[in-house]
Each structure stands twice: as structure tokens, then as C-alpha cells.
Design a protein around this motif. Structure first.
Motif, short mmCIF file in Angstrom:
data_model
loop_
_atom_site.label_atom_id
_atom_site.label_comp_id
_atom_site.label_asym_id
_atom_site.label_seq_id
_atom_site.Cartn_x
_atom_site.Cartn_y
_atom_site.Cartn_z
N CYS A 75 0.84 -1.26 -0.03
CA CYS A 75 0.13 -0.04 0.07
C CYS A 75 0.84 1.27 -0.21
N VAL A 76 1.87 1.17 0.87
CA VAL A 76 2.93 2.36 0.35
C VAL A 76 3.46 2.44 -0.78
N ARG A 77 3.71 1.34 -1.51
CA ARG A 77 4.07 1.42 -3.13
C ARG A 77 3.11 2.27 -3.84
N ILE A 78 1.74 2.01 -3.64
CA ILE A 78 0.75 2.63 -4.51
C ILE A 78 0.57 4.18 -3.72
N ALA A 79 0.84 4.32 -2.27
CA ALA A 79 0.67 5.57 -1.95
C ALA A 79 1.60 6.74 -2.58
N VAL A 80 2.82 6.01 -2.82
CA VAL A 80 3.98 7.08 -3.36
C VAL A 80 3.70 7.31 -4.92
N GLN A 81 2.82 6.70 -5.36
CA GLN A 81 2.43 7.10 -6.78
C GLN A 81 1.81 8.61 -6.84
N ALA A 82 1.46 9.13 -5.53
CA ALA A 82 0.88 10.42 -5.53
C ALA A 82 1.80 11.43 -6.06
N PRO A 83 1.10 12.67 -6.30
CA PRO A 83 1.92 13.74 -6.69
C PRO A 83 2.51 14.60 -5.43
N SER A 84 3.49 15.21 -6.07
CA SER A 84 4.17 16.06 -4.87
C SER A 84 4.97 17.17 -5.44
N GLY A 85 4.75 18.31 -4.74
CA GLY A 85 5.64 19.65 -5.23
C GLY A 85 7.13 19.38 -5.74
N SER A 86 7.42 19.51 -7.20
CA SER A 86 8.47 19.23 -7.75
C SER A 86 8.91 17.78 -7.63
N ASN A 87 7.91 17.05 -7.55
CA ASN A 87 8.23 15.62 -7.50
C ASN A 87 9.33 15.38 -6.37
N ARG A 88 9.14 16.13 -5.14
CA ARG A 88 10.09 15.83 -4.02
C ARG A 88 9.83 14.80 -3.24
N GLN A 89 8.82 14.04 -3.43
CA GLN A 89 8.52 12.97 -2.75
C GLN A 89 9.13 13.03 -1.03
#
Ligand SMILES: Cc1cc2nc3c(=O)[nH]c(=O)nc-3n(C[C@H](O)[C@H](O)[C@H](O)COP(=O)(O)O)c2cc1C
Length: 204
Positions: free
Chosen positions: A30-44
Motif C-alpha cells: 500500500c505504501v508502494r501505491i501511496a507514493v504514486q501520488a503527486p508532490s511539489g517538484s516531485n520531491r517525494q
């Protein structure tokens, strides 16, 4: 994933089954799927700290309960809020029993000065991932509830868990458990037309 999942993923509290374990592989997937989310400047900037140790959960729960109670002190409760309040209380009382408490953290501290675009990027680079996480959990029969109450004791919880407070901000805590059967009817929300305007503020 479809509309059904999007409209039935709720703040699950009473339906969290604290008697069944949650597998690490499921959480990690589920974390693997969570981190497909967008983030500013793709900072993750997200980090997921998953607490399963009973004693540690108990300590976190004590902070959660204290903060939850303080939130209610002196607050006027509307009749339509009573059900949520009772389910919130239920979670506060049982949160230490929930098999996994997932602390979603962000690298960095709240930006100073807290200008709107920077704040938007700070919070907005985490919450889509939190929601992805909750959707992914629900899709595999796990329930969760986005919580923030314990943040009143962020520093204490950081110390407890070895989180470097000056470098990392806790953003949310998501208790995760298997979901007991029950209805996940889509919830009370204002109709789309009531919350939508066209071309200008108030435009119909
Ligand atoms: C930013 C945020 C903070 C929240 N904090 C808490 C919390 O500390 N404890 C809790 O029980 N629920 C918390 N919730 C859950 C909300 O109460 C819940 O999403 C809302 O009542 C809608 O619930 P529903 O989808 O089941 O209708 C939080 C939700 C959000 C988005």
C-alpha cells in the motif's frame, strides 16, 4: 479502482478489527501505491513510520487520547456531530489495540515564513499520498482513518520514536486494521451542485 472505492472509503473506526494482524507485505504494497501520488517538484518528501510494537503503540495512544480530549474541551457540539464524536471516542479508546499505527512524515519542517504557496506545497505534497494509501488499504479489505490529534504532542512522539524533530514533520497518523464487515455506504456530503460555482464566486 473505481468510483465505488472512491465513494465508500470512509473514516473507519468501529469497523477496525483489532483481533486480526495486518501483514507487513500488505502495508508495504500500500505504501508502494501511496507514493504514486503527486508532490511539489516531485520531491517525494514522504516517509512512513509503521508502529506495531504494543508498548510503543500504548505510549502513542496516551498522547492521542490526551489531545483528543483537549480538542473537545469547551467545544459546542452540534447534534449532527454526535455520531462522529462517539466514533471518534471509540477510536481514541481503542487506538493502542489497532495492529498498525502508520505515521506519515515529511522531510523538513513547516516553511517559515508560512506563505500560502509554500504551505500548500508542504501539506499538499503529503496528503494525496495519505489518501492513496487509505484507498489502497480499503481495496484489499483493510480499514483506516486519517488522524491528526496526536500532533499536539508531536515533539513527545518524535522523541519516543527517534524521529529527528528539527528535520522531519509528522503530518498524520493512520491506524490500520482488517475491516469488519458492514456497510460502507457513501457518506453525508453536500451535493456537487451546491459546492460548485461557475466562472465567478457564486456563479450559477
Ligand atoms: C486533516 C484531517 C484530520 C483528521 N483528524 C482526525 C482525528 O484526529 N481523529 C479522528 O478520529 N478522525 C480524524 N479525521 C477524520 C475525519 O473526522 C473524517 O474524515 C470526516 O469526519 C469524514 O468522515 P467520513 O468519510 O467517514 O464521512 C481527520 C480527517 C482529516 C482530513
Amino acid at each position: 479502482m473505481g468510483v465505488e472505492l472512491l465513494t465508500t472509503t470512509r473514516a473507519f473506526r468501529r469497523r477496525l478489527d483489532v483481533t486480526r494482524p495486518v501483514a507487513r507485505e500488505d502495508l508495504l504494497d500500500c505504501v508502494r501505491i501511496a507514493v504514486q501520488a503527486p508532490s511539489g517538484s516531485n520531491r517525494q518528501p514522504w516517509r512512513f513510520l509503521i508502529v506495531q510494537d504494543p508498548e510503543t503503540k500504548q505510549r502513542i495512544a496516551e498522547y492521542y487520547r490526551k489531545a483528543f480530549a483537549a480538542n473537545l474541551t469547551g467545544r459546542a457540539i452540534r447534534p449532527d456531530q454526535l455520531a462522529d464524536l462517539s466514533s471518534g471516542r471509540y477510536l481514541a479508546e481503542h487506538i493502542h489495540q489497532v495492529p498498525a499505527l502508520v505515521l506519515v512524515c515529511s522531510i523538513g519542517r513547516l516553511p517559515e515564513p508560512a506563505a500560502p504557496p509554500r504551505l500548500a506545497s508542504f501539506y499538499g505534497s503529503i496528503y494525496p499520498a495519505v489518501w492513496n494509501f487509505m484507498l489502497a488499504l480499503h481495496e484489499r479489505g483493510l480499514g483506516s482513518c486519517l488522524t491528526t490529534a496526536h500532533l499536539a504532542y508531536e515533539r513527545e512522539v518524535a522523541q519516543l520514536l527517534g524521529i529527528p524533530f528539527d528535520e522531519v514533520t509528522q503530518m498524520a497518523m493512520v491506524p490500520v486494521a482488517a475491516l469488519r464487515s458492514g456497510s460502507s455506504a457513501s457518506s453525508r456530503r453536500a451535493p456537487a451542485a451546491e459546492v460548485t460555482m461557475w466562472d465567478r464566486w457564486g456563479g450559477a
